[in-house]
Design a protein around this motif. Structure first.
Motif, short mmCIF file in Angstrom:
data_model
loop_
_atom_site.label_atom_id
_atom_site.label_comp_id
_atom_site.label_asym_id
_atom_site.label_seq_id
_atom_site.Cartn_x
_atom_site.Cartn_y
_atom_site.Cartn_z
N HIS A 107 -29.41 -10.11 28.20
CA HIS A 107 -28.52 -8.95 28.27
C HIS A 107 -29.07 -7.85 27.38
CE1 HIS A 107 -25.43 -11.30 30.30
NE2 HIS A 107 -25.71 -12.27 29.44
N LYS A 108 -29.09 -6.65 27.91
CA LYS A 108 -29.51 -5.50 27.12
C LYS A 108 -28.26 -4.74 26.71
CE LYS A 108 -32.26 -1.37 27.02
NZ LYS A 108 -32.86 -0.30 27.77
N HIS A 109 -28.16 -4.53 25.45
CA HIS A 109 -27.01 -3.80 24.93
C HIS A 109 -27.46 -2.38 24.58
CE1 HIS A 109 -24.70 -7.47 24.69
NE2 HIS A 109 -25.79 -8.05 24.23
N SER A 110 -26.68 -1.43 25.01
CA SER A 110 -27.02 -0.05 24.70
C SER A 110 -25.74 0.71 24.42
CB SER A 110 -27.78 0.59 25.86
OG SER A 110 -26.94 0.63 26.99
N GLY A 111 -25.92 1.88 23.91
CA GLY A 111 -24.77 2.73 23.65
C GLY A 111 -24.41 2.74 22.18
N SER A 112 -23.44 3.53 21.89
CA SER A 112 -23.00 3.72 20.52
C SER A 112 -22.10 2.58 20.08
CB SER A 112 -22.22 5.04 20.42
OG SER A 112 -21.65 5.17 19.15
N ILE A 113 -22.22 2.20 18.83
CA ILE A 113 -21.33 1.18 18.30
C ILE A 113 -20.25 1.80 17.42
CG2 ILE A 113 -22.97 -0.71 18.41
CD1 ILE A 113 -23.48 -0.29 15.41
N GLY A 114 -20.18 3.10 17.44
CA GLY A 114 -19.16 3.78 16.67
C GLY A 114 -19.76 4.89 15.84
N SER A 115 -18.91 5.71 15.28
CA SER A 115 -19.40 6.77 14.40
C SER A 115 -18.76 6.57 13.03
CB SER A 115 -19.07 8.14 14.96
OG SER A 115 -17.68 8.28 15.11
N TYR A 116 -19.49 6.92 12.02
CA TYR A 116 -19.04 6.66 10.66
C TYR A 116 -19.20 7.91 9.82
CZ TYR A 116 -19.47 1.96 12.41
OH TYR A 116 -19.33 0.85 13.17
N ASP A 117 -18.26 8.11 8.94
CA ASP A 117 -18.30 9.24 8.01
C ASP A 117 -19.13 8.83 6.82
OD1 ASP A 117 -17.89 11.41 6.38
OD2 ASP A 117 -15.76 10.99 6.01
N LEU A 118 -20.33 9.40 6.71
CA LEU A 118 -21.24 9.04 5.62
C LEU A 118 -21.18 10.03 4.46
CD1 LEU A 118 -24.34 7.93 7.71
CD2 LEU A 118 -22.53 6.51 6.76
N THR A 119 -20.19 10.95 4.48
CA THR A 119 -20.12 11.96 3.42
C THR A 119 -19.73 11.36 2.08
OG1 THR A 119 -17.83 12.49 4.02
CG2 THR A 119 -19.59 13.84 5.02
N ARG A 120 -19.10 10.22 2.08
CA ARG A 120 -18.66 9.61 0.82
C ARG A 120 -19.56 8.45 0.39
NH1 ARG A 120 -12.61 9.69 2.86
NH2 ARG A 120 -12.20 11.88 2.50
N VAL A 121 -20.68 8.27 1.08
CA VAL A 121 -21.61 7.19 0.74
C VAL A 121 -22.54 7.68 -0.36
CG1 VAL A 121 -23.43 5.70 1.66
CG2 VAL A 121 -21.48 6.28 3.08
N THR A 122 -22.83 6.81 -1.30
CA THR A 122 -23.70 7.19 -2.42
C THR A 122 -25.14 7.34 -1.94
OG1 THR A 122 -24.25 4.92 -3.05
CG2 THR A 122 -22.24 5.86 -4.01
N ASP A 123 -25.93 8.04 -2.76
CA ASP A 123 -27.35 8.21 -2.43
C ASP A 123 -28.07 6.87 -2.37
OD1 ASP A 123 -27.16 10.94 -2.14
OD2 ASP A 123 -27.77 11.38 -4.22
N ASP A 124 -27.70 5.95 -3.26
CA ASP A 124 -28.33 4.62 -3.25
C ASP A 124 -28.03 3.89 -1.94
OD1 ASP A 124 -29.43 4.94 -5.75
OD2 ASP A 124 -27.78 3.92 -6.80
N ASP A 125 -26.77 3.96 -1.48
CA ASP A 125 -26.41 3.31 -0.21
C ASP A 125 -27.14 3.95 0.96
OD1 ASP A 125 -24.72 1.51 -1.44
OD2 ASP A 125 -22.92 2.72 -1.13
#
Length: 148
Positions: A107-125
């Protein structure tokens, strides 16, 4: 042996066959708790035979093996061929092939798995995410976030 004539004895035997302890089975059969009586009833020859019979039936019902499944598929295939149902025959043949590992579905899986807000993620993450996901972008992976 068939169903025990005493309904409470039958209920006791059925509970034992399902894995209950003698004490649990005795109470479930409607008797007042009494460990000694439960033990004696469990040792009763008619009860023991009935429990063996019930457990044997259960074992036969769940005995499904590759061989039994293959036999069922072959039987279905043969019937389909006699009824000139070629599609069903092919389906049964494919079922046997899959059962024996001759065909593996990919099976080939394609497409988006969701969108995430990365504005609050630290630079290290973000650096760790880039280390993990960077190679995908380098090999032509998801270009959804790339600017043109």
């Amino acid at each position: 042996m068939s169903v025990l004539p005493n309904p409470r004895h039958e209920a006791f035997a059925q509970a034992l066959a399902k894995g209950k302890t003698a004490d649990e089975a005795y109470a479930q059969a409607g008797y007042s708790p009494n460990r000694g009586n439960a033990t004696r009833m469990k040792a009763n020859e008619n009860i023991r035979k009935r429990v063996e019979e019930l457990q044997g039936r259960s074992a036969k019902r769940v005995e499904v093996t590759v061989e039994t499944l293959a036999a069922e598929l072959e039987e279905a295939r043969a019937l389909a061929l006699t009824e000139k149902q070629t599609g069903a025959a092919v389906s049964a043949t494919m079922g046997k092939a899959k059962l024996f590992g001759l065909i593996v579905e990919k099976h080939k899986h394609s497409g988006s798995i969701g969108s995430y807000d990365l504005t609050r993620v630290t630079d290290d993450d973000l650096d760790r995410l880039e280390a993990i996901l960077g190679p995908l972008a380098d090999t032509g992976g998801d270009t959804g976030g790339a600017e043109t």
